[in-house]
Write a protein that holds these residues in place. Structure first.
Motif, PDB file in Angstrom:
ATOM      1  N   ALA A   1     107.642   1.754 147.893  1.00 58.02           N
ATOM      2  CA  ALA A   1     109.035   2.690 147.022  1.00 58.02           C
ATOM      3  C   ALA A   1     108.132   3.019 145.427  1.00 58.02           C
ATOM      4  N   PRO A   2     108.530   4.058 144.996  1.00 54.56           N
ATOM      5  CA  PRO A   2     108.118   4.001 144.072  1.00 54.56           C
ATOM      6  C   PRO A   2     108.968   4.628 142.914  1.00 54.56           C
ATOM      7  N   LEU A   3     109.065   4.112 141.475  1.00 52.99           N
ATOM      8  CA  LEU A   3     110.298   4.210 140.786  1.00 52.99           C
ATOM      9  C   LEU A   3     109.905   4.907 139.447  1.00 52.99           C
ATOM     10  N   MET A   4     110.313   6.215 138.874  1.00 49.53           N
ATOM     11  CA  MET A   4     110.031   6.293 137.686  1.00 49.53           C
ATOM     12  C   MET A   4     110.885   6.035 136.721  1.00 49.53           C
ATOM     13  N   VAL A   5     110.611   5.097 136.254  1.00 49.53           N
ATOM     14  CA  VAL A   5     111.223   4.665 135.198  1.00 49.53           C
ATOM     15  C   VAL A   5     111.167   4.528 133.798  1.00 49.53           C
ATOM     16  N   ASP A   6     111.712   4.322 132.641  1.00 50.33           N
ATOM     17  CA  ASP A   6     111.192   3.903 130.919  1.00 50.33           C
ATOM     18  C   ASP A   6     111.327   2.358 131.508  1.00 50.33           C
ATOM     19  N   LEU A   7     109.841   2.017 131.239  1.00 41.96           N
ATOM     20  CA  LEU A   7     109.837   0.701 131.640  1.00 41.96           C
ATOM     21  C   LEU A   7     109.773   0.072 129.817  1.00 41.96           C
ATOM     22  N   ASP A   8     109.467   0.406 129.293  1.00 45.59           N
ATOM     23  CA  ASP A   8     108.935   0.086 128.166  1.00 45.59           C
ATOM     24  C   ASP A   8     109.934   0.933 126.933  1.00 45.59           C
TER      25      ASP A   8
ATOM     26  N   ILE B   1     105.820   4.764 135.535  1.00 41.31           N
ATOM     27  CA  ILE B   1     105.822   4.304 137.606  1.00 41.31           C
ATOM     28  C   ILE B   1     105.544   3.249 138.003  1.00 41.31           C
ATOM     29  N   TYR B   2     106.280   2.577 138.595  1.00 44.17           N
ATOM     30  CA  TYR B   2     106.591   1.204 139.355  1.00 44.17           C
ATOM     31  C   TYR B   2     106.380   1.637 141.033  1.00 44.17           C
ATOM     32  N   ILE B   3     105.348   1.245 142.020  1.00 42.75           N
ATOM     33  CA  ILE B   3     105.205   1.740 143.314  1.00 42.75           C
ATOM     34  C   ILE B   3     104.956  -0.553 143.711  1.00 42.75           C
ATOM     35  N   SER B   4     105.648  -0.225 144.993  1.00 45.89           N
ATOM     36  CA  SER B   4     105.577  -1.405 145.744  1.00 45.89           C
ATOM     37  C   SER B   4     104.828  -0.593 147.040  1.00 45.89           C
TER      38      SER B   4
ATOM     39  N   ILE C   1     109.927  13.387 135.284  1.00 43.95           N
ATOM     40  CA  ILE C   1     108.531  12.755 134.510  1.00 43.95           C
ATOM     41  C   ILE C   1     108.042  12.894 133.479  1.00 43.95           C
ATOM     42  N   ASN C   2     108.691  14.630 133.501  1.00 41.03           N
ATOM     43  CA  ASN C   2     108.515  14.316 132.172  1.00 41.03           C
ATOM     44  C   ASN C   2     108.969  15.093 130.766  1.00 41.03           C
ATOM     45  N   ASN C   3     109.948  14.926 130.898  1.00 43.61           N
ATOM     46  CA  ASN C   3     111.488  14.869 130.206  1.00 43.61           C
ATOM     47  C   ASN C   3     111.466  17.007 129.063  1.00 43.61           C
ATOM     48  N   ASP C   4     110.884  17.787 130.594  1.00 44.59           N
ATOM     49  CA  ASP C   4     111.020  19.508 130.138  1.00 44.59           C
ATOM     50  C   ASP C   4     112.772  19.625 131.298  1.00 44.59           C
ATOM     51  N   THR C   5     113.460  18.875 131.315  1.00 46.90           N
ATOM     52  CA  THR C   5     114.896  18.624 132.297  1.00 46.90           C
ATOM     53  C   THR C   5     114.540  19.239 133.527  1.00 46.90           C
ATOM     54  N   ARG C   6     113.463  19.489 133.824  1.00 45.96           N
ATOM     55  CA  ARG C   6     113.002  19.620 135.728  1.00 45.96           C
ATOM     56  C   ARG C   6     112.991  18.619 136.474  1.00 45.96           C
ATOM     57  N   PRO C   7     113.242  18.809 137.383  1.00 44.42           N
ATOM     58  CA  PRO C   7     113.029  16.862 138.027  1.00 44.42           C
ATOM     59  C   PRO C   7     111.981  17.783 138.914  1.00 44.42           C
TER      60      PRO C   7
ATOM     61  N   ALA D   1     114.330  -1.884 143.353  1.00 50.63           N
ATOM     62  CA  ALA D   1     115.516  -2.259 141.846  1.00 50.63           C
ATOM     63  C   ALA D   1     115.325  -2.025 140.570  1.00 50.63           C
ATOM     64  N   TYR D   2     115.596  -1.067 140.240  1.00 52.33           N
ATOM     65  CA  TYR D   2     115.967  -1.250 138.799  1.00 52.33           C
ATOM     66  C   TYR D   2     117.055  -2.015 138.150  1.00 52.33           C
ATOM     67  N   ALA D   3     117.822  -2.591 137.334  1.00 50.86           N
ATOM     68  CA  ALA D   3     118.678  -3.101 135.887  1.00 50.86           C
ATOM     69  C   ALA D   3     118.603  -3.409 134.949  1.00 50.86           C
ATOM     70  N   ASP D   4     119.167  -3.013 133.978  1.00 53.12           N
ATOM     71  CA  ASP D   4     119.609  -4.089 132.832  1.00 53.12           C
ATOM     72  C   ASP D   4     120.571  -5.667 133.734  1.00 53.12           C
ATOM     73  N   LEU D   5     119.382  -6.430 134.267  1.00 51.13           N
ATOM     74  CA  LEU D   5     120.414  -7.521 134.169  1.00 51.13           C
ATOM     75  C   LEU D   5     120.708  -8.586 133.461  1.00 51.13           C
ATOM     76  N   ASP D   6     120.188  -8.922 132.227  1.00 59.76           N
ATOM     77  CA  ASP D   6     120.747 -10.429 131.516  1.00 59.76           C
ATOM     78  C   ASP D   6     121.156  -8.960 130.470  1.00 59.76           C
ATOM     79  N   ARG D   7     121.649  -8.595 130.354  1.00 62.14           N
ATOM     80  CA  ARG D   7     121.923  -7.257 128.890  1.00 62.14           C
ATOM     81  C   ARG D   7     121.077  -7.088 127.776  1.00 62.14           C
ATOM     82  N   ASP D   8     119.521  -6.893 127.622  1.00 61.43           N
ATOM     83  CA  ASP D   8     119.125  -7.368 126.880  1.00 61.43           C
ATOM     84  C   ASP D   8     118.735  -5.581 126.926  1.00 61.43           C
ATOM     85  N   GLY D   9     119.334  -4.795 127.111  1.00 60.43           N
ATOM     86  CA  GLY D   9     118.353  -3.487 127.022  1.00 60.43           C
ATOM     87  C   GLY D   9     117.597  -2.716 127.025  1.00 60.43           C
ATOM     88  N   ASP D  10     116.649  -3.869 128.589  1.00 56.40           N
ATOM     89  CA  ASP D  10     115.462  -2.757 129.014  1.00 56.40           C
ATOM     90  C   ASP D  10     115.825  -3.769 130.028  1.00 56.40           C
ATOM     91  N   LEU D  11     114.954  -2.868 131.259  1.00 54.78           N
ATOM     92  CA  LEU D  11     115.395  -2.618 132.623  1.00 54.78           C
ATOM     93  C   LEU D  11     114.202  -3.243 133.182  1.00 54.78           C
TER      94      LEU D  11
END
Length: 526
Positions: free
Chosen positions: A393-400, A407-410, A312-318, A486-496
């Motif tokens: 469901a928690p998602l730790m993902v770059d949304l912007d 973080i997205y949480i349902s 989550i903090n880009n230090d290479t450790r999960p 779940a997340y994916a680039d469904l319209d292939r425009d470069g964002d999730l």
């Protein structure tokens, strides 16, 4: 000015107002009429499926993405409990076609989690479904839909072959994760179990009395002579996968940075979370796992539900984000405090359980000190992430697209069975009459329970582990009983983009408009 002309201008203002509202939000709810996604995980209570006889009847279903026809567009699979699971093919421009019947992808089981995997390495993605139910007795068999290729209309065809592959696990399964644990180049699978129990799930009984069907499985991908596809062998006991619980989430990553994949298991109720660290003796190809949660984590989430195991903090450790059910609303908070009982807490510690508390936990991985791992730092409260109500469901993902994981949480639940009035009634005021009469009265009482009907949460990562609640800023709030995401680039425009599976309401797709309104960079890899 005529009434008709005034009405016309009011209509124009309404239309432009709607467009401006959507433009000002990063995510836009797309209507089913636009997407073609009409899946509804509808649950109807009956004598056996209700919040009394089947505590997990409202835990909902999952959702996963995959490209099943190899056209470069990401497709969607939803799992259903009392309804059939469904497959939607991506037609481009965020339009989807339901092809479940044509694809021979139909279920009649209580399906929970879903995994996408090329099970036989033929270049076609297959679908593995976990199966549970109100009364699993070794007969809630998981399902494997093997992709047979495309028909003349370009629709993938599936055949159910779980038994042939050794993947028809009959225990109550919640989720599975495929990974190559032994480094031999093929995918093995960890199957997370749950199920009904004859004991109170919050009773900290000695661990040896926990039902054996709650133990998880690790299955090894093997080659059998004369069989063209892999066959999976249960090797759990031999590699140290000997624990279990009321499993609701599982994730994999290399927690201690030794190049070996480790496993985190999120267990509900009193059963504690597990952190399996993979071990090897020298250059041995025979790995095993050691459960190290107490040594590496200061405390855990009590009612552990969903989990994400990412850096989550880009230090290479999960790091590890686990969800619970602590409300933000003060009134609801006080109405459910009865579940935290200090005497029971002390008894759980005497019986060997971990320190567990009712709130979301974010475990920051501190890495190693002098070649020895040190405990993670739990910062859920410190970062304002601890209370998102009954969450899944928690998602730790770059949304912007700013290189920081957000973080997205349902969340949401149809019956608030954690309400203190209900708990007290169930435990103290329902002691008379036959067992059938007591259950009938309890079921009648659950019909009067409130529901937890809330919008989902989004937190923006501003860097340096600073999070801002942008739930209302990034999307128009829409209450729901949300479960799988779940997340994916469904319209292939470069964002999730995001897809959410809901109970008793249509699943919805959130279009990410970041790249429409901002200059951001992205890299697409096939």
């Amino acid at each position: 000015m005529s009434k008709h002309l005034i009405g016309f201008f009011l209509l124009l203002l309404t239309v432009f107002g709607c467009k401006k509202e959507q433009k000002d939000h990063r995510f836009v709810h797309l209507a089913s009429s636009k997407t073609g996604i009409d899946f509804v995980n509808r649950i109807t209570e009956n004598d056996s499926i209700n919040a009394v006889n089947f505590q997990y009847c409202y835990n909902g279903g999952g959702v996963r993405m995959g490209d099943f026809n190899n056209d470069g567009l990401t497709d969607i699979v939803f799992t259903g409990n009392q309804v059939s699971s469904k497959l939607y093919l991506n037609q481009g421009e965020l339009s989807f076609e339901g092809v479940s019947e044509k694809a021979n992808f139909k279920t009649s089981s209580w399906t929970t989690g879903v995994s996408i995997v090329d099970i036989n390495s033929d270049g076609l993605e297959d679908i593995y479904l976990n199966v549970g139910g109100s009364d699993c007795k070794g007969d809630c068999n998981n399902l494997l839909f093997v992709n047979q290729g495309l028909d003349e209309n370009g629709v993938p065809r599936f055949a159910e072959e779980a038994t042939a592959y050794g993947l028809d696990d009959g225990n109550y399964a919640q989720q599975s994760v495929f990974f190559d644990y032994d480094g031999d180049g093929d995918l093995d699978v960890y199957i997370l179990h749950n199920g009904n129990s004859g004991i109170d799930k919050n009773n900290p009984v000695p661990k040896q009395y926990m039902p054996p069907h709650l133990k998880d499985f690790l299955l090894r991908n093997d080659t059998k002579e004369g069989i063209e596809h892999p066959v999976f062998t249960n090797v759990s006991e031999s590699v140290g996968i000997v624990h279990g619980g009321f499993g609701l989430g599982v994730g994999i990553n290399d927690f201690n940075g030794d190049g070996l994949i480790d496993i985190y298991v999120a267990n509900d109720f009193i059963t504690e979370d597990l952190l399996y660290i993979q071990k090897r003796h020298g250059d041995s190809l025979q790995p095993w796992f050691e459960e190290k949660s107490k040594q590496l984590l200061g405390h855990e989430t009590y009612n552990a539900m969903g989990i994400d195991f990412q850096d989550i903090n880009n230090d290479t450790r999960p790091d590890i984000l686990v969800l619970d059910m602590l409300p933000q609303d003060y009134g609801r908070h006080k109405k459910m405090l009865g579940m935290m009982n200090y005497d029971k807490y002390l008894l759980s510690l005497r019986n060997g359980y971990s320190l567990q508390y009712v709130h979301n936990t974010l475990q920051i991985n501190n890495g190693q000190l002098h070649e020895k791992p040190i405990k993670a730092s739990e910062i859920g409260f410190l970062k304002g992430l601890a209370s998102t109500d009954w969450s899944w469901a928690p998602l730790m993902v770059d949304l912007d697209n700013d290189a920081d994981k957000d973080i997205y949480i349902s969340n949401g639940y149809v019956k608030d069975v954690a309400d203190l009035d209900y708990i007290n009634y169930s435990g103290q005021n329902n002691m008379f009459g036959t067992r059938e009469q007591r259950i009938a009265k309890q079921i009648e009482f659950t019909k009067k329970l409130d529901s937890i009907y809330l919008p989902n949460f989004i937190y923006e990562n501003d860097g340096a582990l600073h999070f801002t609640d942008v739930s209302d800023n990034w999307v128009v709030g829409k209450p729901s009983y949300s479960n799988g995401v779940a997340y994916a680039d469904l319209d292939r425009d470069g964002d999730l983009d995001l897809v959410v599976n809901n109970i008793n309401e249509p699943a919805y797709l959130l279009e990410n408009t970041s790249n429409n309104n901002e200059e951001t960079d992205y890299l697409r890899i096939q």
